[in-house]
Design a protein around this motif. Structure first.
Motif, mmCIF file in Angstrom:
data_model
loop_
_atom_site.group_PDB
_atom_site.id
_atom_site.type_symbol
_atom_site.label_atom_id
_atom_site.label_comp_id
_atom_site.label_asym_id
_atom_site.label_seq_id
_atom_site.Cartn_x
_atom_site.Cartn_y
_atom_site.Cartn_z
ATOM 1 N N UNK A 21 0.727 -1.279 -0.001
ATOM 2 C CA UNK A 21 -0.081 -0.093 -0.022
ATOM 3 C C UNK A 21 0.922 1.360 0.065
ATOM 4 N N UNK A 22 2.031 1.206 0.838
ATOM 5 C CA UNK A 22 3.041 2.377 0.652
ATOM 6 C C UNK A 22 3.624 2.642 -0.425
ATOM 7 N N UNK A 23 3.921 1.492 -1.286
ATOM 8 C CA UNK A 23 4.472 1.750 -2.578
ATOM 9 C C UNK A 23 3.460 2.227 -3.728
ATOM 10 N N UNK A 24 2.265 1.972 -3.426
ATOM 11 C CA UNK A 24 0.938 2.567 -4.120
ATOM 12 C C UNK A 24 0.754 3.916 -4.020
ATOM 13 N N UNK A 25 1.479 4.405 -2.889
ATOM 14 C CA UNK A 25 1.393 5.912 -2.597
ATOM 15 C C UNK A 25 0.585 6.309 -1.341
ATOM 16 N N UNK A 26 -0.066 5.291 -0.798
ATOM 17 C CA UNK A 26 -0.917 5.475 0.208
ATOM 18 C C UNK A 26 0.049 5.823 1.405
ATOM 19 N N UNK A 27 -0.493 6.604 2.174
ATOM 20 C CA UNK A 27 0.079 7.020 3.632
ATOM 21 C C UNK A 27 -0.232 6.208 4.769
ATOM 22 N N UNK A 28 0.710 4.999 4.955
ATOM 23 C CA UNK A 28 0.051 4.193 5.967
ATOM 24 C C UNK A 28 1.443 3.775 6.885
ATOM 25 N N UNK A 29 1.063 3.481 8.278
ATOM 26 C CA UNK A 29 2.223 3.222 9.065
ATOM 27 C C UNK A 29 2.661 1.757 8.612
ATOM 28 N N UNK A 30 3.752 1.431 8.108
ATOM 29 C CA UNK A 30 4.100 0.008 7.628
ATOM 30 C C UNK A 30 4.417 -0.709 8.635
ATOM 31 N N UNK A 31 4.444 -0.549 9.998
ATOM 32 C CA UNK A 31 4.984 -1.544 10.873
ATOM 33 C C UNK A 31 3.972 -2.718 10.884
ATOM 34 N N UNK A 32 4.526 -3.893 11.299
ATOM 35 C CA UNK A 32 3.614 -5.068 11.185
ATOM 36 C C UNK A 32 2.520 -4.886 12.227
ATOM 37 N N UNK A 33 1.402 -5.171 11.797
ATOM 38 C CA UNK A 33 0.390 -5.209 12.724
ATOM 39 C C UNK A 33 0.217 -6.119 13.679
ATOM 40 N N UNK A 34 1.007 -7.308 13.443
ATOM 41 C CA UNK A 34 0.854 -8.252 14.545
ATOM 42 C C UNK A 34 2.005 -8.138 15.719
ATOM 43 N N UNK A 35 3.291 -7.722 15.335
ATOM 44 C CA UNK A 35 4.126 -7.800 16.372
ATOM 45 C C UNK A 35 4.851 -6.118 16.236
ATOM 46 N N UNK A 36 4.473 -5.382 15.276
ATOM 47 C CA UNK A 36 4.885 -3.908 15.622
ATOM 48 C C UNK A 36 6.265 -3.450 15.081
ATOM 49 N N UNK A 37 6.908 -4.628 14.698
ATOM 50 C CA UNK A 37 8.135 -4.229 14.171
ATOM 51 C C UNK A 37 8.280 -4.733 12.870
ATOM 52 N N UNK A 38 9.675 -3.967 12.320
ATOM 53 C CA UNK A 38 9.626 -4.408 10.820
ATOM 54 C C UNK A 38 8.412 -4.020 9.754
ATOM 55 N N UNK A 39 8.699 -3.818 8.754
ATOM 56 C CA UNK A 39 7.577 -3.602 7.694
ATOM 57 C C UNK A 39 6.748 -4.886 7.435
ATOM 58 N N UNK A 40 5.374 -4.638 7.341
ATOM 59 C CA UNK A 40 4.553 -5.644 7.110
ATOM 60 C C UNK A 40 4.391 -6.016 5.603
ATOM 61 N N UNK A 41 4.762 -7.067 5.449
ATOM 62 C CA UNK A 41 4.658 -7.520 4.108
ATOM 63 C C UNK A 41 4.222 -9.114 3.999
ATOM 64 N N UNK A 42 4.084 -9.570 2.933
ATOM 65 C CA UNK A 42 3.699 -10.964 2.696
ATOM 66 C C UNK A 42 4.690 -11.963 3.484
ATOM 67 N N UNK A 43 5.954 -11.696 3.487
ATOM 68 C CA UNK A 43 6.838 -12.690 4.062
ATOM 69 C C UNK A 43 6.880 -12.562 5.522
ATOM 70 N N UNK A 44 6.726 -11.209 5.874
ATOM 71 C CA UNK A 44 6.610 -10.885 7.449
ATOM 72 C C UNK A 44 5.373 -11.517 8.039
ATOM 73 N N UNK A 45 4.283 -11.500 7.392
ATOM 74 C CA UNK A 45 3.135 -11.985 7.827
ATOM 75 C C UNK A 45 2.969 -13.480 7.917
ATOM 76 N N UNK A 46 3.519 -14.069 6.822
ATOM 77 C CA UNK A 46 3.550 -15.793 6.676
ATOM 78 C C UNK A 46 4.700 -16.475 6.990
ATOM 79 N N UNK A 47 5.760 -15.625 7.495
ATOM 80 C CA UNK A 47 7.038 -16.417 7.651
ATOM 81 C C UNK A 47 7.968 -15.774 8.661
ATOM 82 N N UNK A 48 8.113 -14.488 8.576
ATOM 83 C CA UNK A 48 9.301 -13.853 9.578
ATOM 84 C C UNK A 48 8.605 -13.359 10.900
ATOM 85 N N UNK A 49 7.624 -13.104 10.951
ATOM 86 C CA UNK A 49 6.962 -12.447 12.060
ATOM 87 C C UNK A 49 6.898 -13.463 13.474
ATOM 88 N N UNK A 50 7.457 -13.133 14.377
ATOM 89 C CA UNK A 50 7.732 -14.098 15.572
ATOM 90 C C UNK A 50 6.305 -15.043 15.812
#
Length: 87
Positions: free
Chosen positions: A13-42
């Motif tokens: 969403x950020x890359x598409x120009x939307x002003x969003x807080x990119x922090x992971x919604x689940x853990x609050x650290x790093x940028x929320x991405x597919x990889x983060x949500x499905x693999x890297x998030x603790x």
């Protein structure tokens, strides 16, 4: 959608120009991405480890692509239902 990386994650969403807080919604650290949500998030790692442990297997994959590749190679034609004791 997840396989094609078309999920509306905060980093996309950020890359598409939307002003969003990119922090992971689940853990609050790093940028929320597919990889983060499905693999890297603790939390995601705990879920994967718990489910695979209940099924009597392990996967050391670190990224979503690695995990997906592992699943395709190791789970084709198999089911974990027989391993789970659902009541």
């Amino acid at each position: 959608m997840a396989i094609l990386d078309w999920l509306p994650t905060k980093d996309r969403l950020s890359r598409f120009g939307l002003a969003v807080d990119v922090a992971c919604l689940v853990c609050g650290s790093d940028s929320e991405s597919r990889d983060r949500l499905f693999a890297a998030c603790p939390f995601a790692m705990d879920v994967w480890n718990t489910v695979l442990s209940l099924c009597g297997t392990r996967c050391a994959a670190l990224t979503w692509d690695q995990r997906l590749s592992w699943m395709v190679g190791n789970l084709k034609g198999k089911t974990f239902r027989r391993h789970l004791k659902l009541k």
